[in-house]
Structure formats: structure tokens, C-alpha cells
Motif scaffolding. Structure first.
Motif, short mmCIF file in Angstrom:
data_model
loop_
_atom_site.label_atom_id
_atom_site.label_comp_id
_atom_site.label_asym_id
_atom_site.label_seq_id
_atom_site.Cartn_x
_atom_site.Cartn_y
_atom_site.Cartn_z
N THR A 337 0.72 -1.30 -0.43
CA THR A 337 -0.20 0.02 -0.31
C THR A 337 0.94 1.51 -0.05
N SER A 338 0.24 2.14 -0.42
CA SER A 338 1.15 3.39 -0.42
C SER A 338 0.53 4.81 -0.23
N VAL A 339 1.14 5.46 0.58
CA VAL A 339 0.48 6.95 1.12
C VAL A 339 1.11 8.17 0.74
N ARG A 340 -0.31 9.05 0.87
CA ARG A 340 0.79 10.51 0.42
C ARG A 340 0.17 11.47 1.44
N ILE A 341 0.50 13.10 0.71
CA ILE A 341 0.07 13.37 2.06
C ILE A 341 0.06 14.78 0.20
N ALA A 342 -1.87 15.38 0.49
CA ALA A 342 -1.38 16.49 -0.85
C ALA A 342 -2.20 18.06 0.11
N ASP A 343 -2.49 18.53 -1.13
CA ASP A 343 -2.94 19.70 -0.53
C ASP A 343 -4.24 20.59 -0.62
N GLU A 344 -5.00 20.91 -0.34
CA GLU A 344 -6.35 20.91 -1.17
C GLU A 344 -6.47 21.64 -2.66
N HIS A 345 -5.50 21.64 -3.24
CA HIS A 345 -5.41 21.10 -5.01
C HIS A 345 -5.03 19.85 -5.47
N GLY A 346 -4.62 19.40 -3.91
CA GLY A 346 -3.97 17.94 -4.95
C GLY A 346 -2.55 17.78 -5.04
N ALA A 347 -1.61 18.74 -4.44
CA ALA A 347 -0.38 18.83 -4.71
C ALA A 347 0.64 17.74 -3.53
N PRO A 348 1.31 17.07 -4.36
CA PRO A 348 2.29 16.95 -3.09
C PRO A 348 2.37 17.48 -1.47
N ILE A 349 3.08 18.10 -0.80
CA ILE A 349 3.54 17.95 0.03
C ILE A 349 4.54 17.26 0.98
N ALA A 350 5.34 18.19 1.06
CA ALA A 350 6.45 17.79 1.91
C ALA A 350 6.68 17.24 3.22
N ASP A 351 7.30 17.06 3.86
CA ASP A 351 7.49 16.71 4.81
C ASP A 351 7.66 17.10 5.43
N ASP A 352 6.26 16.40 6.66
CA ASP A 352 6.02 17.70 7.58
C ASP A 352 5.11 18.71 7.86
N GLY A 353 4.34 18.78 6.59
CA GLY A 353 3.42 19.13 6.43
C GLY A 353 2.32 18.68 6.09
N ILE A 354 1.01 19.34 6.88
CA ILE A 354 0.06 18.56 7.14
C ILE A 354 -0.64 18.77 5.88
N GLY A 355 -1.61 17.95 5.40
CA GLY A 355 -2.88 18.10 4.18
C GLY A 355 -3.47 16.69 4.37
N GLU A 356 -4.15 16.71 2.97
CA GLU A 356 -5.10 15.75 3.39
C GLU A 356 -4.54 13.50 2.66
N ILE A 357 -5.20 13.27 3.86
CA ILE A 357 -3.97 11.82 3.56
C ILE A 357 -4.55 10.85 2.30
N GLN A 358 -3.71 10.73 1.73
CA GLN A 358 -4.78 10.09 0.46
C GLN A 358 -3.25 8.44 0.06
N ILE A 359 -4.78 7.40 -0.27
CA ILE A 359 -4.16 6.02 -0.33
C ILE A 359 -4.57 5.18 -1.24
N CYS A 360 -3.58 4.57 -1.60
CA CYS A 360 -3.69 3.63 -3.32
C CYS A 360 -3.00 2.38 -3.08
N GLY A 361 -3.33 1.02 -3.16
CA GLY A 361 -3.11 -0.01 -3.40
C GLY A 361 -3.67 -1.19 -3.66
N PRO A 362 -3.66 -2.22 -3.75
CA PRO A 362 -4.99 -2.68 -4.58
C PRO A 362 -5.85 -3.30 -3.00
N ASN A 363 -5.90 -3.34 -2.11
CA ASN A 363 -6.94 -3.61 -1.01
C ASN A 363 -7.71 -2.35 -0.78
N VAL A 364 -7.54 -1.39 -1.95
CA VAL A 364 -8.16 -0.20 -1.53
C VAL A 364 -10.07 -0.60 -2.77
N PHE A 365 -10.69 -0.42 -2.38
CA PHE A 365 -11.85 -0.81 -2.40
C PHE A 365 -12.59 -0.18 -4.28
N PRO A 366 -13.24 -0.11 -4.89
CA PRO A 366 -13.37 0.03 -6.26
C PRO A 366 -14.47 1.33 -6.25
#
Length: 507
Positions: A337-366
Motif C-alpha cells: 500500500t502507498s500513502v501520500r499527503i496532498a494540499d487542497e489543490h491535490g499537490a503533494p506536500i513535503a515532509d512535515d506539511g499537514i494535508g489530506e492523507i491519500q491512499i493507493c493500493g490493491p486493498n483500496v475499494f473500487p
């Protein structure tokens, strides 16, 4: 025919480990993998006799039992969709689930008969079967299975086919049905096998309800996949849980912080033999320091984690070796599974920056059942699931939760993340549960309040909390009021229903 779904697991277990103990339930009743597989085959044959076919929904309303698991795997063998129903739901909520999924069959424990009758009376009309013997004019599941001839009821199932619909807790409105595929359930089990080192000699005590996806996807399924043993409990009582650990040589246990606190506070805690325990997993919220201390004194450490129904449910896990070094973190992404942090525009946020947690992987529902718009809103254009949770990744890739987007408090223009305050307040002696919410304020827009449960022998009030936090956090983050309640409203997974608290205290 090549059967890829979870329905094939028990037939393979019957070949590989037929005499291995699979299930322990009640007062010492046991089921081997051969018996488990045979029972599942009979359930599949019975369901087919009742008119269930590929894609049909089979609902189940009941406590942890072999019946629960055999119905799930039996439905899977037919390419049908298993729908476990939260036993805490009221009749209108049960009716919503049955209607929404279009249940062909509903199987339920006898104690839920009145609730089912009330739910059925509002519209849905599935074929209803009660567990147990039933009566002469209405035979129950046990009696029906005793006269059912096993046959080759299995159909070809792919990993992309739906296996279950798990209804969310409905904290943001009417419950939505998250469709989990056979692949989702297979990959979340594999994630657990890898990250929690599940082995065939494990004995897992199931004290949390199987209708919750964490207990099912990350508790029962990896254990069954490995051919280990499940000890099924209908409910949680701390003294009995301790006794079961000692009686059965339990090696694995999962729960929420309150579960572990109640066990540590029990009079039998100090005298119970816990020497077989190896793996403790905890979700719902961060483990307070006092609980970590109590278990570490017994030589035990936790694997903490983060997830949600839509991820089947695991997204991250914190290895026990990092419990102290990364205290407050929910760990690294699961192996597949993979996890990333994104801002309100969907752009990735650097280390320690607070944003939305987004998840990707074969365990994520359709997606959500019959809700294409909600499904579309749940995913980014490049296919990542939008959790709605706020957090950040540190320089080592460990995830920290800041709270829900909707739970974030904005006081005088400053963002307050409740999880940060809740972790600290959980360290106060006598506090057994805490939730921080925003309450409207004429001057600041809203201010934080702390809603708490405390031990009977403890006294915690606003002054206690404010003094404890003084110098630990910015003043605007300190709760302006503390309310002590008998019980915090929680979902089946143990998460606090903050919407209920806001309705009560925030108006």
C-alpha cells in the motif's frame, strides 16, 4: 475453472491442514479446518437452494461465531456478496442496509428477531433464516445444514469480483456501502501476514465484532489464510479476555485503547499468565503513554495502525520496535500500500506539511454501492483515495494523524487539530477517553472543548486540564471547557462519533 476468490481458501486449507484447529468458540467448542471447509460447502449448497447466485447479497446480523464465517465463505463460493450488519443498528438502519444492498437472504441470531421483524416490516423482504436449530415449522440454520447435501456449488470468481459490502458508520449521514472485492480482502490479509508476521502456529483472540472490517480483514482473514487458530468471543469483558489468553495460549490480540486499558485495570491483570502473547495491534486512536507503560511492564509492545473501511481497512502500521521512537505515529504504509499527503489543490506536500492523507493500493475499494457520484468524489483524478483525514509524513516516511478535515477547529484564524490535544490529554491520570471538539464562540469563531470519561476514583475538571496543558501547547489550543460524561458515543471500531458530540454541545 480457476477460482481466485476467498471462497477457495477453505478448500485449500482442507487439503493442507485438515486436522489443524481452526476455530474455538463458546465454552471450548472446536472446529478443525476440515470441519470448517465442510460446513462452508454445506452453507454454499444451502444458499444456492435458497435462490442465491452470483452477485446476490447475503446479509448477516449476528455475533462472532463459526456461522458468521461459514456464511461469508459460503457466499463467496457462489460469487455472492456478503453483507455483515452492525449489531448495534436500530431497525430503520437495518432496513436501510437490507434495501440498499437488495439482500436475497438474511441470516440472523435469535436475539435479533424483534429487530429484524421491525426492519422487515418497513419494506425489504429477503428470505430470513435464524441461526441455531429454530423451530419445527421454521427450521434454523443448524437444522437446515444437517439435511443439506454438499455439492460442487463453487463458481469461477476473479479478484475483481465483489466479495462484501461493508456499511460505513454513517457519521456523516446515511450509511454508505463500501464494496470490497476478493482482491481487496486478499491483499489486506497479505499485508497483515507480512507486516504483523502472522504464522500458522498463532492463536488469535477475537474480542472485537467481525461485522467490523478491521476485525474481519485484519483479524480473521490473515489468520485463516495462514491456517492459524481463531478464538471467537461474542463480546468483550476484560476479565474473560484475560482468562482466555491464559487458557488458550493466545499469541495475537487486537483492540482499541479502551480495550487495553480495561484489561490493565482489571484485578486479574497482575496474576494472569501473558507469556504467550506476542502481537498486540491497536487502532481507533493513538495509545496513551500510561497504557504503553502498563504493557511494557509486562514485556509487551503494540503495533499501532491507521485505516478505514475503504482500505479494507489497513493503510499503515507502526512496528512495536518503533513504538517509543515514533510515539504518536501510526507508522509506515503497509507493504503493498502507498500513502501520500496532498494540499487542497491535490499537490503533494513535503515532509512535515499537514494535508489530506491519500491512499493507493490493491486493498483500496473500487467504490460505494449504487453511489457513482460519491465514488467519483472519493478519488483523485490519478486514482488515489481521498481519506478526508489530515496528517503529515515525517522525514522517515512515518505518518502522523492530525484529525479529520471536518473535525479541524479554526479558532481566531488558527488551525487546531484535535488529535494533537487528545493524545496529550490521554496521559492525565484517571482519563479513560477523550474527544476534543469545536464549540461556537462569539469572539473566536469557535473554541476547543474536551469531552471526557474518567475513572470513578478520579477527579478531572477544566482547571486540571488547563494546568496540565500549560506550556505544552499554544494557549489557543487549550480547551476552554471540560465536560465529563459517562460514556463517549463510539462506532463499532471504537472511534468517537464526534458529530454526536457536536450536536450535543456545539448546537
Amino acid at each position: 475453472m480457476h477460482e481466485q476468490g476467498i471462497g477457495a481458501w477453505l478448500a485449500k486449507r482442507r487439503l493442507k491442514s485438515p486436522d489443524k484447529l481452526a476455530l474455538v468458540h463458546g465454552e471450548g467448542s472446536t472446529v478443525t479446518y476440515r470441519q470448517f471447509a465442510d460446513g462452508t460447502d454445506r452453507v454454499a449448497a444451502l444458499l444456492r437452494r435458497l435462490g442465491v447466485g452470483r452477485g446476490d447479497a447475503v446479509a448477516y446480523l449476528g455475533e462472532n461465531s463459526p456461522d458468521f464465517l461459514q456464511v461469508m465463505f459460503g457466499a463467496a463460493r457462489l460469487g455472492a456478496v456478503f453483507v455483515p450488519i452492525n449489531t448495534r443498528l436500530a431497525p430503520p438502519e437495518v432496513a436501510h442496509v437490507l434495501t440498499d444492498c437488495g439482500a436475497r437472504v438474511l441470516i440472523h441470531d435469535p436475539e435479533f428477531g424483534e429487530r429484524v421483524a421491525a426492519a422487515i416490516g418497513t419494506g425489504p423482504s429477503p428470505r430470513v433464516v435464524v441461526t441455531g436449530e429454530g423451530t419445527a415449522d421454521r427450521p434454523g440454520l443448524t437444522r437446515l445444514l444437517s439435511t443439506t447435501v454438499m455439492d460442487d456449488a463453487a463458481v469461477a470468481v476473479s479478484l475483481d469480483d465483489p466479495a462484501a459490502i461493508i456499511y460505513t458508520s454513517g457519521t456523516t449521514g446515511r450509511a454508505k456501502g463500501a464494496v470490497l472485492t476478493h482482491g481487496n480482502l486478499t491483499w489486506v490479509a497479505l499485508n497483515c501476514v507480512v507486516d504483523y508476521d502472522v504464522v500458522s502456529t498463532d492463536v488469535a483472540l477475537m474480542i472485537s465484532p467481525l461485522f467490523h472490517v478491521a476485525s474481519l480483514g485484519m483479524g480473521a482473514l490473515p489468520v485463516i489464510l495462514k491456517g492459524a487458530t481463531l478464538v471467537l468471543e461474542k463480546g468483550f469483558e476484560p476479565g474473560r479476555a484475560l482468562a482466555q489468553i491464559e487458557r488458550h495460549g493466545v499469541t495475537m490480540l487486537s483492540g482499541v485503547p479502551t480495550t487495553y486499558q480495561l484489561m490493565a485495570d482489571h484485578p486479574n491483570w497482575a496474576t494472569t499468565d501473558l507469556s504467550t502473547l506476542r502481537k498486540l495491534t491497536c487502532g481507533g486512536s493513538a495509545v496513551p503513554t500510561r497504557i504503553l507503560n502498563a504493557y511494557e511492564e509486562r514485556g509487551l509492545s503494540f503495533s499501532q495502525g491507521y485505516g478505514m473501511t475503504e482500505a479494507s481497512p489497513g493503510a499503515t502500521s507502526l512496528p512495536p520496535a518503533m513504538t517509543r521512537a515514533k510515539q504518536g505515529s501510526v507508522g509506515l504504509p503497509h507493504f503493498f500500500t502507498s500513502v501520500r499527503i496532498a494540499d487542497e489543490h491535490g499537490a503533494p506536500i513535503a515532509d512535515d506539511g499537514i494535508g489530506e492523507i491519500q491512499i493507493c493500493g490493491p486493498n483500496v475499494f473500487p467504490g460505494y454501492h449504487l453511489l457513482p457520484e460519491a465514488t467519483a468524489e472519493a478519488f483523485t483524478p490519478d486514482g488515489w483515495f481521498r481519506s478526508g483525514d489530515l496528517g503529515y509524513l515525517d522525514a522517515d516516511g512515518y505518518l502522523y494523524i492530525s484529525g479529520r478535515l471536518k473535525d479541524m477547529i479554526i479558532s481566531g484564524g488558527e488551525n487546531i487539530y484535535p488529535a494533537e490535544i487528545e493524545v496529550l490529554l490521554g496521559e492525565i491520570e484517571g482519563v479513560t477517553g477523550v474527544a476534543v471538539i469545536g464549540v461556537p464562540d462569539a469572539r473566536w469563531g469557535e473554541v476547543p472543548w474536551a469531552i471526557m470519561t474518567v475513572r470513578e476514583d478520579a477527579t478531572v475538571d477544566t482547571a486540571t486540564v488547563q494546568q496540565f496543558l500549560d506550556g505544552r501547547v499554544a494557549r489557543y489550543k487549550v480547551p476552554k471547557n471540560v465536560v465529563v460524561v459517562d460514556e463517549l458515543p463510539r462506532t463499532a471500531s471504537g472511534k468517537v462519533r464526534k458529530g454526536d458530540l457536536r450536536s450535543l454541545f456545539a448546537g
